[in-house]
Design an enzyme around this catalytic site. Structure first.
Site, PDB file in Angstrom:
ATOM      1  N   ASP A   1      -2.903   6.154  -6.111  1.00  0.00           N
ATOM      2  CA  ASP A   1      -3.338   5.862  -7.472  1.00  0.00           C
ATOM      3  C   ASP A   1      -4.558   6.715  -7.815  1.00  0.00           C
ATOM      4  O   ASP A   1      -4.635   7.862  -7.364  1.00  0.00           O
ATOM      5  CB  ASP A   1      -3.659   4.365  -7.595  1.00  0.00           C
ATOM      6  CG  ASP A   1      -3.328   3.801  -8.973  1.00  0.00           C
ATOM      7  OD1 ASP A   1      -3.991   4.198  -9.933  1.00  0.00           O
ATOM      8  OD2 ASP A   1      -2.405   2.973  -9.079  1.00  0.00           O
TER       9      ASP A   1
ATOM     10  N   HIS B   1      -7.859   2.197 -12.764  1.00  0.00           N
ATOM     11  CA  HIS B   1      -6.469   1.837 -12.508  1.00  0.00           C
ATOM     12  C   HIS B   1      -6.206   1.613 -11.018  1.00  0.00           C
ATOM     13  O   HIS B   1      -5.556   0.639 -10.623  1.00  0.00           O
ATOM     14  CB  HIS B   1      -5.558   2.935 -13.058  1.00  0.00           C
ATOM     15  CG  HIS B   1      -4.105   2.586 -13.125  1.00  0.00           C
ATOM     16  ND1 HIS B   1      -3.263   2.735 -12.042  1.00  0.00           N
ATOM     17  CD2 HIS B   1      -3.335   2.127 -14.135  1.00  0.00           C
ATOM     18  CE1 HIS B   1      -2.030   2.378 -12.386  1.00  0.00           C
ATOM     19  NE2 HIS B   1      -2.042   2.006 -13.655  1.00  0.00           N
TER      20      HIS B   1
ATOM     21  N   SER C   1       2.582  -1.151 -13.879  1.00  0.00           N
ATOM     22  CA  SER C   1       1.590  -0.773 -12.869  1.00  0.00           C
ATOM     23  C   SER C   1       0.976  -2.004 -12.229  1.00  0.00           C
ATOM     24  O   SER C   1       0.506  -1.956 -11.090  1.00  0.00           O
ATOM     25  CB  SER C   1       0.481   0.071 -13.497  1.00  0.00           C
ATOM     26  OG  SER C   1       0.894   1.395 -13.695  1.00  0.00           O
TER      27      SER C   1
END
Length: 840
Positions: free
Chosen positions: A218, A291, A622
């Site tokens: 990520d 994220h 996600s």
């Protein structure tokens, strides 16, 4: 630029040299012809007049300022054949240069080689072999990454012609252009049933059985988060081979017994996008986006009491597998996630010793041998590593999924039973519900604020979308603005309204998003409403001369029903790469999920957002992907001997597709019952998955046969599997032969009969008798299960059965689709599989 330099050299040689640089004798007529031809070539890049005009000026200037001829004093007036021959040679050289500039732009390629074909001289020196193979077609190209685990080969920057030439080099299987991939809690453990006595019985004790490591690819990690606290953890497993990559702002001490590894991969990104600007984005494993911290803490975050986002969603935050270790691999940067970096990270992660891989990213739809994630995860599965990937956020469009390889767990997104309600109160006294995470100064409860539709406050054709610079401040100042959803980010629209002087925003969904409500931490009082609600509010604005409104914020509410519902953004089936494999596999929580966040990024992700928070609430597949990754870690810790296929089977066959009332799970965009194209097998139920009764197991040989069924070439299969494998000419391969925990049947338009076989394995300590039942297909297709009863007497025992699907007389409609379900039950366990039927 090359041609201009050559022109300059020619002119200087004629004006400054004692002899003609190109010919002797020669004159300015020849010089003009040479420059004229080069000007024609320059026309590929410049306008003809822009090039030729200064050339004529140069020529006349030369004639007027240099009247004395070179030695000898006399020279022929017309150019000789030698001069024209020289011009032809120059023209050829220039054309070659033009071709190089125009056609030979360098790109990044991933090169797969057949390791079994390595020459004897390079045994044990595979990197030298890679380098020699590359230098055979290019003297200047350099290797970015060498791969030797999930793939055999390397990545490099080279021209298309060099890439084509490399395909002819011995041992080279495939040369694939780089692909850019993109990034697609306090309540979810309780929502999934992980906070009660059952969890203590199953999961807390199971942590003693195996030390599981989850690898997350990520945007990196913010290691200071309390979610990475290692209190109570033992020593790092001796099997772990990873590192904590030291770099600017990231020390070896950034890792601990919880966060046991951190690496970053940027060579592919920088080769295409240029060097990373350290003032904006750290060239280290550190997460400046948020994220990556969110996904990794969702999967494995340690318990953190008192967590919230500015008071929203308060409680104890924890990941799905809080006792699992985590390793992060930063592959995503501001401009995206590049396949050469992703493959390098997968290569390292498998070597490092991860047990689960979590990838909340996607790169569109392509054949598996061209898909870096599919290629890399194939090798991971072979090593016993479970791979979970997000389905994508392109829903509700049909066929919009990515990451659909059958060895990957493809995860869609659903809601949970928590919401952040608001009321939009209109001047006519009517109230409408919405959602928001706004935490600043509130508006008053009475509807005294002027209310305007953005489409009436703009001169732009798309002004209703509240895009930057489209609102007229004089019409917006001091008012609440109703914006339509689309194109730009939801929070960005609020910033646009605020910059124009608005005091609040109501954001109306498009028809595509339906009544889905996603919370956002807006920078001004803002709320999201569904498409139907938006239409009702617009009708009020258009019906009165002086519309008024206010927004009332109600904080956090739990116990929302129905839940889950399928998120509108969650990508849908059917599987456009392999129609015979049903995808997604299942859904998990992916809407309004609270988890860890970066310490340098505001919750909106906008540069104007100066707020900082250790936790954030965001939505997407996600978020659903790491839920399944964490659940897989729990199952792996309890059942260390289970294969990745067994773990996925347990999650799929125990998933539920109805509410407690018995009605089917709904899709929020339509308000109708979701189909297997929306939810796959259903919503994850980890308690049931721990004790599934039966599993559908598979190994690498099954997947190789699957590739044969796709008619992949020997080279394509070898590139994917890293072995010399040839499909048998004596065997008939079919996609439906794969022992998948779901059924996809494709009839010709005239109907017919299709038979599929499956094999189940008993994983219970005691035997049992399972009986088959098929639902949902009455009157459309006759389904016969043989045998209809399976009796097991020991653990590990396998039984096979066949399912025959026969179209009834009236069901022969071209293009139609029907869905059903097959369940095996022994009175204690229910082993469910979705059925999808389509007519050509």
């Amino acid at each position: 630029m090359i041609l201009q330099i050559i022109q300059f050299i020619i002119v200087v040689s004629f004006l400054e040299g004692d002899k003609g640089f190109l010919c002797n004798p020669c004159d300015y007529t020849v010089l003009f012809h040479v420059l004229f031809f080069s000007a024609l070539l320059d026309h590929c890049f410049l306008s003809f007049s822009d090039t030729l005009t200064p050339l004529y000026q140069t020529y006349h200037s030369l004639k007027s300022h240099r009247t004395q001829p070179r030695v000898p004093e006399t020279y022929p007036s017309p150019p000789t054949m030698a001069h024209f021959s020289l011009l032809v040679i120059l023209l050829s050289l220039f054309l070659a240069g033009v071709k190089s500039v125009v056609e030979e732009e360098r790109k990044t390629y991933i090169v797969h080689l057949a390791k079994h074909e390595i020459p004897a001289v390079y045994k044990g020196l595979h990197l030298d072999w890679y380098q020699t193979s590359l230098q055979s077609v290019s003297e200047s190209a350099e290797i970015l990454y060498a791969y030797d685990t999930v793939a055999h080969g390397f990545s490099t920057r080279m021209t298309p012609s060099e890439a084509e030439a490399l395909l002819a080099v011995n041992g080279v299987l495939q040369v694939t252009p780089e692909t850019r991939y993109h990034l697609h809690t306090t309540r979810t453990p309780e929502f999934l049933g992980l906070m009660g006595e059952e969890e203590r019985d199953y999961f807390l004790q199971s942590n003693k059985k195996a030390d599981v490591v989850v690898g997350v690819l990520d945007t990196g990690v913010w290691p200071e988060l309390k979610s990475y606290d290692d209190e109570g953890f033992g020593p790092v497993p001796s099997t772990w081979k990873g590192i904590c990559q030291v770099s600017k702002g990231f020390n070896a001490s950034s890792c601990n017994r919880k966060l046991i590894g951190a690496r970053f991969f940027s060579k592919g990104y920088e080769a295409s996008m240029g060097m990373i600007d350290d003032s904006k984005e750290e060239r280290s494993p550190r997460d400046v986006d948020g994220h990556g911290s969110h996904t990794s803490t969702t999967a494995t975050g340690s318990l953190v009491p008192g967590a919230s986002l500015f008071g929203f969603a308060p409680g104890t935050a924890r990941g799905m597998a809080p006792r699992a270790r985590v390793a992060v691999y930063k592959v995503c940067w501001t401009g995206g996630c590049f396949s050469s970096d992703i493959l390098a990270a997968l290569d390292k992660a498998v070597n490092d010793g991860v047990n689960v891989l979590s990838l909340s990213l996607g790169g569109g739809q392509s054949d598996y041998y061209k898909d870096t994630v599919a290629v890399g995860s194939f090798a991971a599965i072979e090593k016993g590593i479970f791979v979970s990937c997000s389905a994508g956020n392109a829903g509700p469009a049909p066929g919009s999924m990515s990451n659909v390889a059958p060895w990957i767990a493809t995860v869609g997104a659903g809601t949970i039973d928590r919401d952040f309600p608001v009321f939009i109160v209109l001047g006519n006294g009517k109230n409408y519900s919405g959602s928001s995470l706004y935490s600043g100064k509130k508006l008053v409860d009475t509807p005294k604020y002027d209310f305007i539709y953005a489409g009436n406050a703009t001169n732009a054709t798309n002004g209703n979308l509240c895009m930057a610079g489209t609102l007229i401040p004089e019409k917006v100042a001091g008012k609440i603005v109703l914006c339509d959803r689309g194109i730009s980010a939801r929070v960005k629209k609020g910033q646009v309204v605020k910059d124009a002087g608005g005091i609040g925003m109501v954001l109306a969904n498009s028809v595509k998003n339906g009544e889905e409500l996603v919370g956002d931490a807006h920078l001004l009082p803002g709320a999201a409403v569904g498409a139907k609600t938006g239409d009702l509010i617009k009708a009020y604005i258009f019906s009165v001369p002086n519309p008024k409104a206010t927004i009332i914020f109600r904080g956090t509410e739990v116990g929302i029903s129905p839940s889950p519902v399928v998120a509108a953004f969650s990508s849908r089936g059917p599987n456009v790469i392999t129609s015979g494999i049903l995808k997604p596999d299942l859904i998990a929580p992916g809407v309004n999920i609270l988890a860890g966040w970066s310490g340098v990024m505001g919750p909106t992700g906008l540069s104007t957002d100066t707020r900082r928070t250790p936790f954030n609430i965001i939505s997407g597949t996600s978020m659903s992907c790491p839920h399944v990754s964490g659940l897989a870690a729990l199952l792996k810790s309890a059942h260390p001997d289970w294969s990745p296929a067994a773990i996925k089977s347990a999650l799929m066959t125990t998933a539920y597709n109805t509410y407690k009332s018995g009605t089917g799970i709904l899709a929020v965009d339509t308000g109708k019952t979701a189909t297997p194209y929306d939810i796959g097998s259903g919503h994850a139920h980890p308690i049931r998955a721990m004790n599934p009764g039966l599993i559908y197991d598979m190994g690498v040989e099954d997947y190789l046969n699957f590739l044969c069924a796709l008619n992949y070439t020997e080279l394509q299969i070898t590139a994917m599997s890293r072995r010399n494998f040839t499909c048998s000419n004596k065997k008939t391969y079919s996609v439906s032969d794969l022992n998948y925990p779901s059924f996809t049947v494709e009839f010709p338009k005239t109907g017919g009969n299709v038979k599929q076989m499956r094999t189940v394995t008993n994983v219970e300590s005691t035997g049992g008798t399972y009986k088959a039942a098929v639902t949902g297909l009455k009157g459309k297709v006759n389904v016969v299960v043989e045998p209809s009863e399976l009796k097991f007497v020991k653990v590990g025992e396998k039984k096979s059965y066949t399912v025959s699907f026969t179209v009834t007389g009236n069901e022969k409609t071209s293009g139609s689709t029907s869905f059903g379900r097959l369940e095996w039950s022994d009175g204690n366990h229910v082993v469910g599989s979705p059925i999808s039927l389509t007519w050509a």
